[in-house]
Design an enzyme around this catalytic site. Structure first.
Site, short mmCIF file in Angstrom:
data_model
loop_
_atom_site.label_atom_id
_atom_site.label_comp_id
_atom_site.label_asym_id
_atom_site.label_seq_id
_atom_site.Cartn_x
_atom_site.Cartn_y
_atom_site.Cartn_z
N HIS A 165 0.83 -1.20 0.00
CA HIS A 165 0.00 0.00 0.00
C HIS A 165 0.86 1.26 0.00
O HIS A 165 1.87 1.33 0.71
CB HIS A 165 -0.89 0.03 1.24
CG HIS A 165 -2.17 -0.72 1.08
ND1 HIS A 165 -3.41 -0.11 1.14
CD2 HIS A 165 -2.42 -2.03 0.85
CE1 HIS A 165 -4.36 -1.02 0.96
NE2 HIS A 165 -3.78 -2.19 0.79
N GLU A 190 -6.15 -0.48 -6.19
CA GLU A 190 -7.14 0.37 -5.53
C GLU A 190 -6.77 1.83 -5.76
O GLU A 190 -5.58 2.19 -5.73
CB GLU A 190 -7.16 0.08 -4.03
CG GLU A 190 -7.64 -1.33 -3.71
CD GLU A 190 -7.43 -1.68 -2.25
OE1 GLU A 190 -8.38 -2.17 -1.62
OE2 GLU A 190 -6.32 -1.47 -1.75
N LYS A 227 -17.00 -13.56 3.27
CA LYS A 227 -18.10 -13.27 2.36
C LYS A 227 -19.04 -14.48 2.34
O LYS A 227 -18.73 -15.54 2.88
CB LYS A 227 -17.57 -12.93 0.97
CG LYS A 227 -16.65 -11.71 1.00
CD LYS A 227 -15.97 -11.46 -0.31
CE LYS A 227 -15.00 -10.28 -0.20
NZ LYS A 227 -14.29 -10.02 -1.46
#
Length: 332
Positions: free
Chosen positions: A38, A107, A194
C-alpha cells in the site's frame, strides 16, 4: 499439504516492527508470510505503509524457510511490469523457492495520490492481464520485444533470474480475475468473510473453468485464502481488536470514491463493533475456531494466510502457534 501463513499487516505496523513479526511467524510454525503493498493505509491515525519490495528483501535475509510474498501488489500504475519482473527475479535469486509475486488490479487510494488517473474496472483488468503476460515473458525469454496495448519493451533482458521462475498468484474477488488465475497463474488469492455462495457458486467454478480451458490440473494452482481471524481467550478483546480494521466492513456503496485515509478512517470509526467484527472469525474456543476455518478447507482452499487485527501481534503469533496451528494441520 495444507499451508498456513501469516498476513504481515503493512497498513497497521511500521517496517521494523513488522519485520520482527515476520521473523516470529517463522519461529511459531507458520509456513508463509504475505504482505500488502500500500502507498496509503486504510486509516490515517496509527496507519503505516512500508514499501513491500525492500521489506521482503529484509524478511528473506532474516528468515530461513518461510515463503514470502505480496498479497497483493499492483504491477500496472506505480510500477512498470518490467521493474516488477526485475525486482522479483532478484528476490528469487536471493531466496530460491521462497518468493511469490501476488498481484491484483489495484485500488484508487494507492494510485491517485501520485496523480494517476484511475480508469474503469475493464481497463484495470486488461492492464493486469497484460502486465502478467509481460512479466512471464521477461522471465522466460532472453531478449524481449513486446508491444502491448498498455506496455511495451524493446530488446529488454532480465539478466539475473532464478533457475525456476517466481510463481505468480493473481488476486480475484470476481469471476474474471479468478478465471485468469486458473488459466495463467500458479496461485489464486481471495479473502474470507463473504457469503458461502460467492465461493462455491461463482469464484471456485470460475477458477476451475480457467484451469480446464488451459488444460491444466487442479494441483497446478495454489488456492490461497486470506482468513481474517480474531482469536483471544477474552471475547471482548477479540471483538474490540477488529475496530482498527473497520474499513473492511464498509459496504461498497459506503466507500465508493473514498481515496483519502482520513475520510476512510472517519467512516470506519462510525461503525459499531458488531459491524467491524462481521468480516472476522471472532472466537475464544479452539474447536469452534477450527470448525469455522474447516469450512474453507472443505471448499478446496490449500493455503490459508491468517490476518489478525489486534495491536499485540506477538501474543497472537504465540497463541495461534501453540493452540490453533496444530489443530489446523490435522485438517491437511
Amino acid at each position: 499439504m495444507l499451508k498456513l501463513g501469516y498476513k504481515a499487516s503493512a497498513e497497521q505496523f511500521g517496517p521494523s516492527e513488522l519485520l520482527r513479526y515476520g521473523v516470529l511467524a517463522e519461529q511459531n510454525g507458520f509456513n508463509s508470510v504475505f504482505t500488502s503493498d500500500h502507498l496509503q493505509p486504510w486509516r490515517h491515525d496509527g496507519g503505516h505503509a512500508p514499501a513491500a519490495l525492500p521489506w521482503l528483501g529484509a524478511l528473506g535475509a532474516s528468515t530461513e524457510r518461510i515463503i514470502l510474498g505480496t498479497s497483493v501488489l499492483t504491477p500496472t500504475y506505480r510500477y512498470h511490469p518490467g521493474v516488477i519482473a526485475q525486482a522479483f527475479a532478484t528476490l528469487g535469486c536471493l531466496y530460491p523457492g521462497r518468493v511469490v509475486l501476488g498481484v491484483g488490479s489495484g485500488e484508487a487510494m494507492n494510485e491517485k495520490p501520485l496523480g494517476i488517473e484511475w480508469p474503469e474496472q475493464k481497463e484495470r483488468f486488461a492492464r493486469l492481464k497484460e502486465s502478467v503476460e509481460l512479466i512471464q515473458t521477461l522471465w522466460t525469454q532472453e531478449r524481449v520485444d513486446y508491444q502491448g496495448t498498455y506496455y511495451s519493451v524493446e530488446r529488454a533482458t532480465i539478466y539475473d533470474r532464478p533457475e525456476t521462475p517466481v510463481p505468480i498468484y493473481i488476486a480475484g474477488a470476481g469471476p474474471a480475475a479468478t478465471r485468469l488465475a486458473g488459466r495463467v497463474a500458479q496461485g489464486w488469492i481471495t479473502t474470507s468473510g463473504k457469503g458461502r455462495e460467492l465461493y462455491v457458486d461463482t469464484l471456485i467454478p470460475a477458477l476451475e473453468d480457467g484451469i480446464g480451458k488451459a488444460g491444466r490440473a487442479d494441483a497446478d494452482v495454489d488456492r490461497l485464502l486470506e482468513v481474517k481471524v480474531s482469536f483471544d481467550h477474552d471475547r471482548q478483546k477479540a471483538l474490540e481488536a477488529t475496530q482498527f480494521w473497520g474499513a473492511l466492513a464498509l459496504k461498497p456503496e459506503e466507500k465508493t470514491g473514498v481515496e483519502d485515509p482520513v475520510e476512510m478512517q472517519r467512516l470506519a470509526d462510525a461503525l459499531p463493533v458488531e459491524r467491524t467484527a462481521s468480516r472476522f472469525i471472532v472466537s475464544t474456543d479452539v474447536e469452534e475456531h477450527v470448525a469455522r476455518i474447516r469450512e474453507y478447507v472443505d471448499m478446496g482452499f490449500t493455503h490459508l494466510v491468517f490476518h489478525a487485527p489486534g495491536p499485540d501481534q506477538e501474543r497472537f503469533l504465540k497463541l495461534y502457534g501453540d493452540e490453533v496451528l496444530p489443530a489446523l494441520r490435522q485438517l491437511g
